[in-house]
Structures are given as structure tokens and as C-alpha cells.
Design a protein around this motif. Structure first.
Motif, PDB file in Angstrom:
ATOM      1  N   GLU A 144       0.829  -1.203   0.000  1.00  0.00           N
ATOM      2  CA  GLU A 144       0.000   0.000   0.000  1.00  0.00           C
ATOM      3  C   GLU A 144       0.864   1.253   0.000  1.00  0.00           C
ATOM      4  OE1 GLU A 144      -3.665   0.049   2.504  1.00  0.00           O
ATOM      5  OE2 GLU A 144      -2.861  -1.859   3.244  1.00  0.00           O
TER       6      GLU A 144
ATOM      7  N   ARG B 252      -8.222   3.165  -3.269  1.00  0.00           N
ATOM      8  CA  ARG B 252      -8.445   2.949  -1.832  1.00  0.00           C
ATOM      9  C   ARG B 252      -9.785   2.259  -1.594  1.00  0.00           C
ATOM     10  NH1 ARG B 252      -4.751   5.791   1.202  1.00  0.00           N
ATOM     11  NH2 ARG B 252      -3.834   7.656   0.246  1.00  0.00           N
ATOM     12  N   GLU B 253     -10.802   2.721  -2.282  1.00  0.00           N
ATOM     13  CA  GLU B 253     -12.147   2.179  -2.053  1.00  0.00           C
ATOM     14  C   GLU B 253     -12.257   0.737  -2.545  1.00  0.00           C
ATOM     15  OE1 GLU B 253     -14.470   3.625  -0.372  1.00  0.00           O
ATOM     16  OE2 GLU B 253     -13.681   5.656  -0.207  1.00  0.00           O
TER      17      GLU B 253
ATOM     18  N   ARG C 183      -8.432   7.786  -5.125  1.00  0.00           N
ATOM     19  CA  ARG C 183      -9.491   7.423  -4.180  1.00  0.00           C
ATOM     20  C   ARG C 183     -10.134   6.096  -4.572  1.00  0.00           C
ATOM     21  NH1 ARG C 183     -15.302  10.311  -2.628  1.00  0.00           N
ATOM     22  NH2 ARG C 183     -15.900   8.651  -1.174  1.00  0.00           N
TER      23      ARG C 183
ATOM     24  N   LEU D  49      -5.582  -3.878  -4.926  1.00  0.00           N
ATOM     25  CA  LEU D  49      -4.767  -2.674  -4.753  1.00  0.00           C
ATOM     26  C   LEU D  49      -4.157  -2.231  -6.078  1.00  0.00           C
ATOM     27  CD1 LEU D  49      -3.168  -0.604  -2.969  1.00  0.00           C
ATOM     28  CD2 LEU D  49      -1.414  -2.390  -2.744  1.00  0.00           C
TER      29      LEU D  49
ATOM     30  N   PHE E 276       0.632   4.038  -3.161  1.00  0.00           N
ATOM     31  CA  PHE E 276       0.148   5.409  -3.028  1.00  0.00           C
ATOM     32  C   PHE E 276       1.280   6.423  -3.172  1.00  0.00           C
ATOM     33  CE2 PHE E 276      -3.339   2.967  -1.110  1.00  0.00           C
ATOM     34  CZ  PHE E 276      -4.344   3.402  -1.958  1.00  0.00           C
TER      35      PHE E 276
END
Length: 268
Positions: A7, A36-37, A33, A64, A11
Motif C-alpha cells: 500500500e 483505496r475504495e 481514491r 490494490l 500510493f
């Protein structure tokens, strides 16, 4: 299931890609976003599924990384429409290999993750996929669809004008109707992006995802979150869309009724 290192890299990579954007960065922010969702939704799906730990890990990593190619795609082509740019699933596999992101994972797990990323955007999965690959890919596809519904609902049903990229540049013209999209909905099939002629067709396509949810948690979220229902309620009740609108709304109501029964743990 700890994938924190992955992660953190993802990001950070997304933020670096955003920093390279010299124009409108809103579509990139949307995809950050979205990633992430999708991961959060995948966690909810696998929490209820009967999976071995390695299969859960593969599902979460594929979720991911599923859109890792979207940032380069947008910067290069200014669109998220694969037909007008590149296959973002296959490009994602190339990026993961280039960045050597999965080298610390066991070989069987790597294969599942790469397959999940590379296949998640296919209209239909190839026949006779190994069960463990199909299951990982279905986790990604369900989670991806569920968050796309959120994005479309927020944009098409919200008070602010939406970014054209969100609706793939489709015209918002009620006179443009795709018979192929409506036929798919009537026949209980998922409609194809290739057949879309307008934003209203896109609303129908999103509703046909009713027929392609593979896990109890996915079906429950589809039926109860309200995104699909409100998108369909925005369709005109005319001779083109009225019957299709009503049929899909009935399908969602039936799914919601089923979702209200006790959760059944296990494979889809």
C-alpha cells in the motif's frame, strides 16, 4: 492481512504520477481514491469468503494494483477509455513487472495477482480459468464495479457538473440510444462498453452489473448501497428506456430482499 508495504509503495507511486500531471489532475485524484475504495471493498468481500490466507492476500494485492496503469494512461492519452488508448489491465501487469513489485511474494501468488490485474477489465473472463485465478479476479471485478457505481452516482446524481472523463466522453443526449445495450439488459446480460451511445446507455450498463456480482458481500452492497438504484431512477420513463428501467429496478429490489436474509459464508 498485512499488505502495508505494498500500500505504501502504491500510493507513493500514485502521488509521484500526480506530480507529473501538468493539466487537470482531478481524474488522477479520482483514481487514487478509487484504488483505496476498491481495496476496502475487497477486504469486506474476502472477510466473508471461504479462502485460504494466500488466496486472500492475492485478492487484496490484485485489488490494490488493479488500476496501477491508469495514471500513465491518463497522462499519455488524456482518457480512461481503453479503446482509445491502451489496455490498462495488461499495462498494469507490465508496470508491476517493470517495478518488480511482486518479487518478494511466492510464485503461485504472483501468478494470481498478475492474472487478476491483467484480466479484471475484460468483458468476460476466458473459459476454463483455474479456480484460484478466477476467484481472485472475481474479487477484483466485483470490488471495482461497486466503486465505479459510487463514482457514477456521485457525478451523475450530484449537484455539480461532472468531468467528461468520468463518463468516458459520452454525449448526454437522450436522443442517442443503443439497441444493443437495451437488448443485453432485457436478456439478463451485462452490456458492453463498446455498444454505448450516450450517458443514459451508461446508466443502463451500470444497472446490468446486477447480473455479474459473484460474492454474498458484493450482492449485498450492490443492492443496499443505493447507487445503482438511483442511477437507474434517473433514466427517462419513455418508450426507449422505461421498460428496461423498471425491469432492472425490480431486479435490484429482489436482490435487496435476498441480501436481507442471513449471510451465507463460502465461495460464490
Amino acid at each position: 492481512m498485512d499488505i502495508a508495504e505494498h500500500e505504501a509503495w502504491f500510493f507513493d507511486y500514485a502521488r509521484r504520477e500526480r506530480a507529473l500531471e501538468t493539466g487537470d489532475a482531478a481524474p488522477i485524484d479520482l483514481k487514487i481514491r478509487h484504488s483505496r475504495e476498491v481495496l476496502a471493498t475487497a477486504r469486506a468481500i474476502v472477510a466473508e469468503a471461504d479462502m485460504e490466507p494466500e488466496q486472500r492476500r492475492a485478492s487484496l494485492l490484485a485489488a490494490l494494483y488493479h488500476d496501477v496503469a491508469r495514471f500513465e494512461q491518463y497522462r499519455r492519452y488524456r482518457t480512461f477509455r481503453d479503446r482509445e488508448s491502451c489496455n490498462h489491465g495488461l499495462e498494469g501487469v507490465r508496470i508491476l513487472k517493470r517495478e518488480r513489485r511482486l518479487e518478494g511474494e511466492p510464485a503461485p501468488l504472483r501468478r494470481r495477482v498478475l492474472a487478476g490485474v491483467g484480466l479484471h477489465n475484460r468483458f468476460a473472463l476466458p473459459a476454463h480459468l483455474p479456480e484460484e485465478i478466477a476467484e481472485v479476479t472475481h474479487v477484483v471485478r466485483d470490488a471495482d464495479k461497486l466503486d465505479i457505481l459510487r463514482i457514477m452516482h456521485e457525478n451523475l446524481c450530484g449537484p455539480e457538473p461532472y468531468h467528461p472523463t468520468v463518463v468516458l466522453g459520452l454525449p448526454d443526449d437522450p436522443a442517442l440510444v443503443s439497441p444493443a445495450v437495451l437488448r443485453a439488459a432485457r436478456e439478463g446480460r451485462v452490456a458492453s462498453y463498446a455498444d454505448l451511445a450516450s450517458v443514459n446507455d451508461l446508466r443502463v450498463l451500470l444497472g446490468t452489473w446486477l447480473f455479474d456480482m459473484h460474492f454474498p458481500a458484493s450482492r449485498r452492497q450492490f443492492a443496499t448501497a443505493g447507487h445503482a438504484r438511483e442511477l437507474l431512477e434517473g433514466l427517462p420513463q419513455d418508450e426507449n428506456y422505461g421498460d428496461t428501467r423498471a425491469a432492472l429496478l425490480r431486479g435490484i429490489a429482489a436482490m435487496a430482499k435476498d441480501a436481507a436474509s442471513p449471510v451465507q459464508r463460502g465461495r460464490p
